[in-house]
Design a protein around this motif. Structure first.
Motif, short mmCIF file in Angstrom:
data_model
loop_
_atom_site.label_atom_id
_atom_site.label_comp_id
_atom_site.label_asym_id
_atom_site.label_seq_id
_atom_site.Cartn_x
_atom_site.Cartn_y
_atom_site.Cartn_z
N ARG A 95 0.83 -1.20 0.00
CA ARG A 95 0.00 0.00 0.00
C ARG A 95 0.86 1.25 0.00
O ARG A 95 0.52 2.28 -0.55
CB ARG A 95 -0.90 0.02 1.21
N GLN A 427 -7.20 5.19 -1.72
CA GLN A 427 -7.29 4.97 -0.27
C GLN A 427 -8.39 5.82 0.35
O GLN A 427 -8.23 6.36 1.44
CB GLN A 427 -5.93 5.27 0.37
N GLU A 430 -9.58 4.79 3.73
CA GLU A 430 -8.71 5.15 4.87
C GLU A 430 -8.69 6.66 5.09
O GLU A 430 -7.92 7.17 5.91
CB GLU A 430 -7.29 4.65 4.61
N TRP A 522 -3.85 9.57 7.18
CA TRP A 522 -4.86 8.56 6.87
C TRP A 522 -5.15 7.76 8.12
O TRP A 522 -4.41 7.84 9.11
CB TRP A 522 -4.38 7.66 5.72
#
Ligand SMILES: Nc1ncnc2c1ncn2[C@@H]1O[C@H](COP(=O)(O)OP(=O)(O)OP(=O)(O)O)[C@@H](O)[C@H]1O
Length: 572
Positions: A95, A427, A430, A522
């Protein structure tokens, strides 16, 4: 420590060479003592070196004194690229590769502290990619007997690589005292050097004689005269003998080339009579720059030399023939007597486009910064060699019709915001968010001026336990898209001090620094994670010789300041 490099002068090739000869890590200069050397204390990641395509008085590399090997380079651009003093990216959480947001960082990271979860390891130290090789030297034998290797090392930069080990994802880490990476690092560099040319990963040092170090010690006079007037870079790197017998080459026209060389040495005249000069094509050979991501992962600091094409006025005055030839993607050869080969991480021929250069040098930096690594790119070189062209380029109509000639800075931000958008999209769950803040300053006549707020001049540098080294009162502007950055670039460029000299009708009279802090946050595992990365894009003012640039009055004062601050770079 971080901003100190603003005042610093990247080591010339000569300095790199002498640094190792010296073996003590102290300042050194040539016999005139006009230049000093020391480790740059920044965390440079990528280095550009560019050269004027002109062959007049201000050549870019100096002809070596035979018993000293290479002397120096009027290297024109140094830019720095991503730190590799850290865990290899390939081992990270996948990630994080999308934008580097996979690692959980503690709340404490918010205030600019390093995320302890990110493992840090010492960078791979490698030997020089800057090497010099003598071929067809009539005194080759003598040179070997003296036992002085003409090889150059970029080892000084390795110190920066080690410093870089600590700047993972935080501003704070950039602010370590210089002493934290002091002699130990240099020693390792020297040890590496001592361990011989076999350690060079690329480049032509194979045939070098092994080199006893410490064969050249700095003299007091050399140290005292390390702050020099403009043009001393050239003269400092020109062997005394060459200076004595050199002078302007009346026939330098024939040598007009995209190249690195001194036209002051006798070698130039010899070259003119050398039939090899005729063999140099008017159109230089072309080599592809390598886009090798692994290379970037393994090496923190890279030096790229860019040669600019001969301008129309130079062509009309000096003709088209070249005195250097590129032999590979890493080597460039001066076809003089003796013939000299120089090896760099990358050699960008004069035909390289701004886009290609960005892909090789800029793109990896963008990715690094998004992953929380500090990166720096700076351009160093002789006046008129193409630093501003490389770093800024044509930014005249960026909003509506971006020019193909736009330089590194606008391209970096185009890419940055595209990647930010993608990462935020990827993302979303997140709640990944980026925040970018920029400042743009110049150092003009030894004073810091805010290019975004020019009424703020003579700003002071301060050091603070939390903030580290910073410039007090500097306007920092939040940017949300590339248009915002372009606006700042245009504003700053309009405020920057530029003047015409004999060598460049739009000569930058100041060093400019465009810095963007990229902050991201995040959520994961019920924690908020923070990450910081800083991107520094620096366009140094060009070194120049008063005689060549014709600087007088205010221009001369500027020139002295420029040269003084460039020299200071060597002290850091
Ligand atoms: N690669 C290149 N291709 C085409 N033109 C170039 C290239 N590099 C530089 N030039 C041109 O050469 C001239 C001088 O370049 P530039 O102003 O960037 O030099 P500089 O190194 O920044 O000089 P200074 O230190 O005096 O500011 C400019 O007109 C620029 O457009």
């Amino acid at each position: 420590m971080y901003p100190l490099w603003l005042f610093a002068k990247p080591p010339s090739l000569k300095k790199l060479a002498y640094e190792d000869y010296d073996g003590e890590g102290s300042s050194v200069g040539d016999e005139d003592g006009e230049q000093s050397a020391a480790d740059p204390a920044v965390t440079p990641r990528f280095a550009f070196v560019t050269t004027r395509g002109e062959n007049g008085d201000g050549g870019n590399l100096w002809s070596p004194k035979l018993d000293h090997g290479i002397v120096g380079a009027h290297v024109n651009e140094l830019a720095l690229s991503p730190p590799k003093a850290i865990e290899p990216r390939r081992k990270r959480n996948p990630r994080s590769d999308l934008g580097g947001h996979g690692d959980a960082a503690p709340e404490s990271a918010k205030n600019g502290q390093s995320a302890p979860s990110t493992p840090v390891r010492a960078p791979k130290r490698r030997m020089t990619k800057l090497t010099w090789q003598s071929r067809a030297s009539p005194d080759k034998h003598k040179s070997s007997q003296l036992g002085r290797s003409p090889s150059l090392t970029r080892g000084q930069f390795d110190k920066s690589c080690v410093d870089a080990a600590s700047d993972v994802g935080s501003v704070k880490s950039l602010q370590q005292p210089a002493s934290s990476s002091g002699m130990g690092t240099r020693d390792s560099v020297l040890n590496n050097f001592k361990s011989g040319p076999g350690h060079s990963q690329k480049g032509g040092v194979d045939s070098m004689p092994s080199t006893p170090l410490g064969s050249r010690k700095p003299r007091n006079s050399e140290l005292n005269r390390s702050i020099t007037s403009l043009g001393s870079v050239t003269s400092a790197a020109t062997p005394r003998s060459a200076k004595r017998h050199g002078g302007h080459s009346s026939t330098s026209n024939a040598l007009a080339a995209a190249g690195l060389m001194s036209t002051r040495a006798n070698g130039v005249r010899a070259l003119l009579q050398n039939q090899q000069a005729d063999q140099v094509a008017t159109e230089p050979a072309q080599f592809q720059l390598e886009e090798d991501p692994n290379f970037w992962q393994d090496h923190s600091v890279q030096v790229l030399i860019r040669t600019r094409p001969i301008s129309n006025s130079e062509a009309s005055q000096q003709g088209h023939s070249r005195c250097v030839k590129q032999e590979s993607a890493h080597t460039i050869t001066w076809i003089g007597q003796p013939e000299a080969r120089f090896t760099f991480d990358h050699v960008a021929g004069e035909s390289i486009s701004q886009e290609e250069l960005f892909r090789v040098a800029g793109l990896p930096m963008v990715e690094n910064c998004m992953s929380g690594y500090n990166s720096c790119m700076f351009a160093y070189g002789q006046t008129g060699s193409g630093k501003t062209h490389t770093m800024l380029g044509d930014i005249s109509d960026l909003h509506h019709q971006p020019s193909n000639n736009r330089g590194m800075t606008p391209r970096v931000f185009e890419s940055l915001f595209t990647k930010i958008k993608m990462a935020e999209e990827l993302q979303k769950q997140e709640n990944l968010r980026f925040k970018c803040r920029c400042f743009f300053l110049e150092i003009y006549n030894e004073q810091i001026v805010d290019l975004l707020e020019p009424s703020s001049f003579n700003l002071q540098m301060r050091e603070d336990a939390n903030k580290g080294v910073y410039v007090e009162g500097l306007l920092e502007v939040e940017v949300q898209n590339v248009q915002d950055v372009i606006h700042l670039l245009l504003l700053g460029a309009a405020n920057r001090k530029v003047a015409a000299t004999n060598m460049n009708k739009e000569s930058s009279r100041s060093h400019s620094v465009f810095t963007c802090t990229i902050e991201s946050q995040w959520e994961s595992d019920h924690m908020i994670n923070y990450r910081f990365g800083r991107l520094n894009l620096v366009d140094l003012a060009g070194s120049e010789r008063q005689r060549a640039s014709g600087a007088d009055g205010e221009r001369l004062k500027e020139a002295a300041s420029i040269n003084k601050s460039l020299s200071t770079l060597g002290h850091i």
